[in-house]
Design an enzyme around this catalytic site. Structure first.
Site, PDB file in Angstrom:
ATOM      1  N   LEU A 111      22.399  -0.866  39.488  1.00  9.19           N
ATOM      2  CA  LEU A 111      22.801  -2.308  39.422  1.00  9.19           C
ATOM      3  C   LEU A 111      22.433  -3.126  40.851  1.00  9.19           C
ATOM      4  CD1 LEU A 111      26.325  -2.044  37.901  1.00  9.19           C
ATOM      5  CD2 LEU A 111      24.187  -2.027  36.554  1.00  9.19           C
TER       6      LEU A 111
ATOM      7  N   MET B  67      18.657  -7.604  44.929  1.00  5.45           N
ATOM      8  CA  MET B  67      18.689  -8.922  45.444  1.00  5.45           C
ATOM      9  C   MET B  67      18.739 -10.050  44.309  1.00  5.45           C
ATOM     10  SD  MET B  67      18.404 -11.881  46.720  1.00  5.45           S
ATOM     11  CE  MET B  67      16.812 -12.459  46.108  1.00  5.45           C
TER      12      MET B  67
ATOM     13  N   ARG C 107      32.173 -13.402  39.851  1.00  2.00           N
ATOM     14  CA  ARG C 107      30.965 -13.865  40.116  1.00  2.00           C
ATOM     15  C   ARG C 107      30.613 -14.337  41.443  1.00  2.00           C
ATOM     16  NH1 ARG C 107      25.488 -13.259  38.702  1.00  2.00           N
ATOM     17  NH2 ARG C 107      24.857 -14.775  37.015  1.00  2.00           N
TER      18      ARG C 107
ATOM     19  N   ASP D  17      21.144   2.428  50.650  1.00  2.00           N
ATOM     20  CA  ASP D  17      20.132   1.178  50.488  1.00  2.00           C
ATOM     21  C   ASP D  17      18.927   1.420  49.507  1.00  2.00           C
ATOM     22  OD1 ASP D  17      20.117  -1.790  52.382  1.00  2.00           O
ATOM     23  OD2 ASP D  17      18.264  -1.263  51.039  1.00  2.00           O
TER      24      ASP D  17
ATOM     25  N   GLU E 252      15.663 -12.912  32.848  1.00  2.00           N
ATOM     26  CA  GLU E 252      14.658 -13.711  33.453  1.00  2.00           C
ATOM     27  C   GLU E 252      13.333 -13.343  33.261  1.00  2.00           C
ATOM     28  OE1 GLU E 252      14.948 -16.278  36.163  1.00  2.00           O
ATOM     29  OE2 GLU E 252      16.547 -16.457  34.988  1.00  2.00           O
TER      30      GLU E 252
ATOM     31  N   TYR F 280      11.985 -12.767  41.975  1.00  2.00           N
ATOM     32  CA  TYR F 280      13.064 -11.973  41.400  1.00  2.00           C
ATOM     33  C   TYR F 280      12.489 -11.394  40.210  1.00  2.00           C
ATOM     34  CZ  TYR F 280      17.308 -10.654  38.961  1.00  2.00           C
ATOM     35  OH  TYR F 280      18.222 -10.421  38.181  1.00  2.00           O
TER      36      TYR F 280
ATOM     37  N   THR G 213      16.632  -7.879  32.770  1.00  2.00           N
ATOM     38  CA  THR G 213      17.336  -9.239  32.868  1.00  2.00           C
ATOM     39  C   THR G 213      16.593 -10.306  31.942  1.00  2.00           C
ATOM     40  OG1 THR G 213      17.317 -11.300  34.083  1.00  2.00           O
ATOM     41  CG2 THR G 213      15.931  -9.765  34.983  1.00  2.00           C
TER      42      THR G 213
ATOM     43  N   LYS H 227      11.801  -7.689  38.893  1.00  2.00           N
ATOM     44  CA  LYS H 227      12.381  -6.802  37.868  1.00  2.00           C
ATOM     45  C   LYS H 227      11.406  -6.439  36.760  1.00  2.00           C
ATOM     46  CE  LYS H 227      16.847  -7.050  38.818  1.00  2.00           C
ATOM     47  NZ  LYS H 227      17.705  -6.051  38.498  1.00  2.00           N
TER      48      LYS H 227
HETATM   49  P1  NAP Z   1      25.487  -9.034  42.452  1.00  2.00           P
HETATM   50  O1  NAP Z   1      26.950  -9.511  42.235  1.00  2.00           O
HETATM   51  O2  NAP Z   1      24.494  -9.936  43.207  1.00  2.00           O
HETATM   52  O3  NAP Z   1      25.525  -7.465  42.887  1.00  2.00           O
HETATM   53  C1  NAP Z   1      24.337  -6.884  43.429  1.00  2.00           C
HETATM   54  C2  NAP Z   1      24.867  -5.607  44.048  1.00  2.00           C
HETATM   55  O4  NAP Z   1      23.604  -5.057  44.710  1.00  2.00           O
HETATM   56  C3  NAP Z   1      25.510  -5.790  45.198  1.00  2.00           C
HETATM   57  O5  NAP Z   1      26.500  -4.713  45.323  1.00  2.00           O
HETATM   58  C4  NAP Z   1      24.915  -5.699  46.605  1.00  2.00           C
HETATM   59  O6  NAP Z   1      25.546  -5.257  47.821  1.00  2.00           O
HETATM   60  C5  NAP Z   1      23.751  -4.797  46.002  1.00  2.00           C
HETATM   61  N1  NAP Z   1      22.510  -4.581  46.856  1.00  2.00           N
HETATM   62  C6  NAP Z   1      21.872  -5.723  47.006  1.00  2.00           C
HETATM   63  N2  NAP Z   1      20.655  -5.383  47.663  1.00  2.00           N
HETATM   64  C7  NAP Z   1      21.065  -4.147  48.024  1.00  2.00           C
HETATM   65  C8  NAP Z   1      20.210  -2.789  48.806  1.00  2.00           C
HETATM   66  N3  NAP Z   1      18.924  -3.435  49.220  1.00  2.00           N
HETATM   67  N4  NAP Z   1      20.601  -1.780  48.829  1.00  2.00           N
HETATM   68  C9  NAP Z   1      21.785  -1.384  48.120  1.00  2.00           C
HETATM   69  N5  NAP Z   1      22.424  -2.394  47.476  1.00  2.00           N
HETATM   70  C10 NAP Z   1      22.113  -3.592  47.462  1.00  2.00           C
HETATM   71  O7  NAP Z   1      24.608  -8.714  41.196  1.00  2.00           O
HETATM   72  P2  NAP Z   1      25.605  -8.743  39.449  1.00  2.00           P
HETATM   73  O8  NAP Z   1      25.615  -9.987  38.794  1.00  2.00           O
HETATM   74  O9  NAP Z   1      26.717  -7.680  39.622  1.00  2.00           O
HETATM   75  O10 NAP Z   1      24.477  -7.974  38.811  1.00  2.00           O
HETATM   76  C11 NAP Z   1      23.911  -6.622  38.696  1.00  2.00           C
HETATM   77  C12 NAP Z   1      22.564  -6.225  38.409  1.00  2.00           C
HETATM   78  O11 NAP Z   1      22.370  -6.737  37.186  1.00  2.00           O
HETATM   79  C13 NAP Z   1      21.674  -6.856  39.314  1.00  2.00           C
HETATM   80  O12 NAP Z   1      20.605  -5.887  39.222  1.00  2.00           O
HETATM   81  C14 NAP Z   1      21.126  -8.076  38.785  1.00  2.00           C
HETATM   82  O13 NAP Z   1      19.850  -8.588  39.159  1.00  2.00           O
HETATM   83  C15 NAP Z   1      21.151  -7.859  37.283  1.00  2.00           C
HETATM   84  N6  NAP Z   1      21.468  -8.901  36.449  1.00  2.00           N
HETATM   85  C16 NAP Z   1      22.477  -9.532  36.388  1.00  2.00           C
HETATM   86  C17 NAP Z   1      23.039 -10.706  35.486  1.00  2.00           C
HETATM   87  C18 NAP Z   1      23.852 -11.425  35.566  1.00  2.00           C
HETATM   88  O14 NAP Z   1      24.096 -12.553  34.836  1.00  2.00           O
HETATM   89  N7  NAP Z   1      24.980 -11.066  36.411  1.00  2.00           N
HETATM   90  C19 NAP Z   1      21.792 -10.634  34.345  1.00  2.00           C
HETATM   91  C20 NAP Z   1      21.017  -9.720  34.213  1.00  2.00           C
HETATM   92  C21 NAP Z   1      20.614  -8.899  35.288  1.00  2.00           C
HETATM   93  P3  NAP Z   1      26.069  -6.321  48.555  1.00  2.00           P
HETATM   94  O15 NAP Z   1      27.584  -6.355  47.974  1.00  2.00           O
HETATM   95  O16 NAP Z   1      26.321  -5.759  49.979  1.00  2.00           O
HETATM   96  O17 NAP Z   1      25.569  -7.624  48.485  1.00  2.00           O
HETATM   97  O1  G4F Z   2      23.534 -19.361  37.990  1.00  2.00           O
HETATM   98  P1  G4F Z   2      21.905 -19.104  38.500  1.00  2.00           P
HETATM   99  O2  G4F Z   2      21.738 -19.123  39.929  1.00  2.00           O
HETATM  100  O3  G4F Z   2      21.400 -18.007  37.518  1.00  2.00           O
HETATM  101  P2  G4F Z   2      19.813 -17.747  36.941  1.00  2.00           P
HETATM  102  O4  G4F Z   2      18.978 -18.067  37.971  1.00  2.00           O
HETATM  103  O5  G4F Z   2      20.039 -17.900  35.608  1.00  2.00           O
HETATM  104  O6  G4F Z   2      20.029 -15.884  37.544  1.00  2.00           O
HETATM  105  C1  G4F Z   2      21.068 -15.182  37.020  1.00  2.00           C
HETATM  106  O7  G4F Z   2      21.118 -14.680  35.697  1.00  2.00           O
HETATM  107  C2  G4F Z   2      19.711 -13.745  35.609  1.00  2.00           C
HETATM  108  C3  G4F Z   2      19.895 -13.493  34.079  1.00  2.00           C
HETATM  109  O8  G4F Z   2      19.221 -14.447  33.222  1.00  2.00           O
HETATM  110  C4  G4F Z   2      20.189 -12.698  36.532  1.00  2.00           C
HETATM  111  F1  G4F Z   2      18.949 -11.843  36.189  1.00  2.00           F
HETATM  112  C5  G4F Z   2      19.986 -12.994  37.720  1.00  2.00           C
HETATM  113  O9  G4F Z   2      20.152 -11.948  38.676  1.00  2.00           O
HETATM  114  C6  G4F Z   2      21.226 -14.045  38.113  1.00  2.00           C
HETATM  115  O10 G4F Z   2      22.453 -13.430  37.911  1.00  2.00           O
HETATM  116  O11 G4F Z   2      21.267 -20.680  37.676  1.00  2.00           O
HETATM  117  C7  G4F Z   2      21.405 -20.672  36.277  1.00  2.00           C
HETATM  118  C8  G4F Z   2      20.528 -21.959  36.103  1.00  2.00           C
HETATM  119  C9  G4F Z   2      19.401 -22.093  36.612  1.00  2.00           C
HETATM  120  O12 G4F Z   2      18.532 -22.861  35.746  1.00  2.00           O
HETATM  121  C10 G4F Z   2      19.346 -23.108  37.788  1.00  2.00           C
HETATM  122  O13 G4F Z   2      18.382 -24.036  38.079  1.00  2.00           O
HETATM  123  O14 G4F Z   2      21.520 -23.186  36.863  1.00  2.00           O
HETATM  124  C11 G4F Z   2      20.672 -24.184  37.482  1.00  2.00           C
HETATM  125  N1  G4F Z   2      21.042 -24.738  38.514  1.00  2.00           N
HETATM  126  C12 G4F Z   2      21.480 -25.989  38.712  1.00  2.00           C
HETATM  127  N2  G4F Z   2      22.245 -26.118  39.741  1.00  2.00           N
HETATM  128  C13 G4F Z   2      21.881 -24.162  39.561  1.00  2.00           C
HETATM  129  C14 G4F Z   2      22.250 -25.281  40.347  1.00  2.00           C
HETATM  130  N3  G4F Z   2      21.982 -22.751  39.844  1.00  2.00           N
HETATM  131  C15 G4F Z   2      22.342 -22.544  41.504  1.00  2.00           C
HETATM  132  N4  G4F Z   2      22.625 -21.307  41.801  1.00  2.00           N
HETATM  133  N5  G4F Z   2      23.044 -23.576  42.223  1.00  2.00           N
HETATM  134  C16 G4F Z   2      22.867 -24.691  41.767  1.00  2.00           C
HETATM  135  O15 G4F Z   2      23.343 -25.750  42.395  1.00  2.00           O
END
Ligand code: NAP
Ligand code: G4F
Length: 383
Positions: A86, A89, A192, A64, A135, A157, A133, A161
């Protein structure tokens, strides 16, 4: 001997794609997985190797990000050449409900990895990738965003980060560590998480056309994101750690679209045209028309009656509960540096991403319905 990688967040979307990618390159992959009362390994079950198998290439450890001792022990045991941090939360909206936890896991968690590597004397051996990210840009100061664009985070978040980003830069400068930030813009896939907006949309579209759901409720339809495919983005993570010098890179497609655009595209994948009406919280989308031959090809002729009956109905509506206290309105990245230095460019564009996600969810929802109806004996039909 192949290289040894340690991935935190191995059970997540990126963890699964990265594990697959590294295993194909001949790596031994170790992953940190949280203990959970239910199995949380669905995304990596196809890679799982029984502990009784000799010379395993894919090994899981309980751990963790909030537990320094545990992370230090795992890093000591694994002696990784590369660490991909990676775990996080990762849900922006949820971070408003759990801000302290987000700071602990996403911010301090990064420090725990860096400090463990330093204290274990692995500074020379272990290269580190930090999942930073887009973000971080939040209330954007510049369009498009580059590695030099100032940050203005807009959620707990993103603030957590931000700490992760800067502590990586600081350890690189202070101790000469090979630690790099990937500033990744949104990346999606059939893997996703179900509550991120793209997957929420593709799941709902699938359920609506199969007659399992009436209406998709969303928050801010006007938010714009630069959406790429996770499969492309994990290649960039690996490429960063193969460079002689550590550095920070933006990874993005350079194309931005609104949530509303994504909804339109997802419905049109199954032959449905929507008509949007109203503004703000009163905005709605009605099912306007169906291209029946495309629908029959992508969903199945047996479901045509479901959508014929829904023409003129509201299938998308706004629910303010999904609004965020502070929003990131629009993101679009400039990945020129990654292209020039890493030789990275995405293979997927947005239409290809939407197509893959909708096709995968239609298949999944059909399978779920089939299982619920007791059809498990012929499950192979869907595999
Ligand atoms: P994700 O699907 O939410 O996966 C997050 C992973 O982190 C899961 O394996 C989760 O475990 C684990 N985790 C969460 N809290 C933890 C803790 N306290 N200790 C150990 N493991 C923990 O996210 P992702 O989309 O693959 O993204 C990977 C990374 O890139 C994240 O850091 C995210 O913030 C970052 N990121 C993502 C995006 C995007 O668009 N996907 C963009 C920019 C940055 P569980 O499976 O048990 O929940
Ligand atoms: O899909 P989202 O929740 O992604 P968000 O907030 O952009 O964050 C994701 O991308 C980040 C990279 O820029 C990562 F760092 C982060 O870990 C994560 O993977 O929301 C995208 C957009 C937001 O503007 C949100 O307000 O979609 C809008 N939205 C509109 N309706 C919604 C909804 N988002 C969610 N989750 N659910 C809705 O019903």
């Amino acid at each position: 001997m192949g290289k040894v990688a340690l991935i935190t967040g191995v059970t997540g979307q990126d963890g699964a794609y990265l594990s697959e990618y590294l295993l194909k390159l001949g790596y031994v992959v170790h992953g940190v997985k949280r203990r959970s009362s239910l199995f949380n390994t669905e995304r990596i079950d196809h890679l799982y190797e029984d502990p009784h198998v000799e010379n395993r290439n894919f090994i899981l450890h309980y751990g963790d990000m909030t537990d320094s001792l545990n992370l230090t022990r795992i890093i000591q045991e694994v002696q990784p050449d590369e660490i991909y941090n990676l775990a996080a939360m990762s849900h922006v909206k949820v971070s408003f409900d759990t801000p302290e936890y987000a700071a602990n896991a996403d911010g301090l968690g990064t420090l725990r990895i860096l400090e463990a590597v330093r204290l274990l004397g692995l500074t020379e051996k272990s290269r580190i990738y930090q999942a930073s990210t887009s973000e971080l840009y939040g209330w954007v100061r510049e369009v498009p965003q580059t590695e030099r664009t100032p940050f203005y985070p807009r959620s707990p978040y993103a603030v957590a980060k931000l700490y992760g980003y800067w502590i990586v830069v600081n350890y690189r400068e202070a101790y000469g560590m090979h630690a790099s930030n990937g500033i990744l813009f949104n990346h999606e896939s059939p893997l996703r998480g179900e509550t991120f907006v793209t997957r929420k949309i593709t799941r709902s579209v699938s359920k609506i056309v199969l007659g399992q759901e009436e209406c998709l409720y969303l928050g801010n339809l006007s938010a714009q994101r630069d959406w790429g495919h996770a499969r492309d983005y994990v290649r960039a993570m690996h490429a960063m750690l193969q460079q002689e010098r550590p550095d920070d890179y933006v990874i993005a497609t350079g194309v931005s679209a609104s949530v509303r655009d994504f909804v339109r595209m997802a419905f049109s994948e199954v032959g449905i045209t929507l008509c949007f009406e109203g503004n703000g919280t009163d905005e709605k989308a009605l099912l306007q028309a169906v291209d029946e031959s495309l629908f029959a090809e992508r969903v199945g002729a047996e479901y045509l009656s479901v959508v014929r009956d829904r023409v003129g109905d509201v299938v998308v509506a706004v629910d303010p509960r999904y609004f965020r206290p502070t929003e990131v309105d629009a993101l679009v990245g400039d990945a020129r540096k990654a292209r020039e230095v890493l030789g990275w460019k995405p293979e997927y564009d947005l239409p290809a991403l939407v197509r893959e996600m909708v096709a995968s969810d239609v298949k999944l929802m059909k399978r779920d319905a089939f299982l619920q109806a007791g059809g498990y004996k012929t499950l192979k039909y869907f595999e």
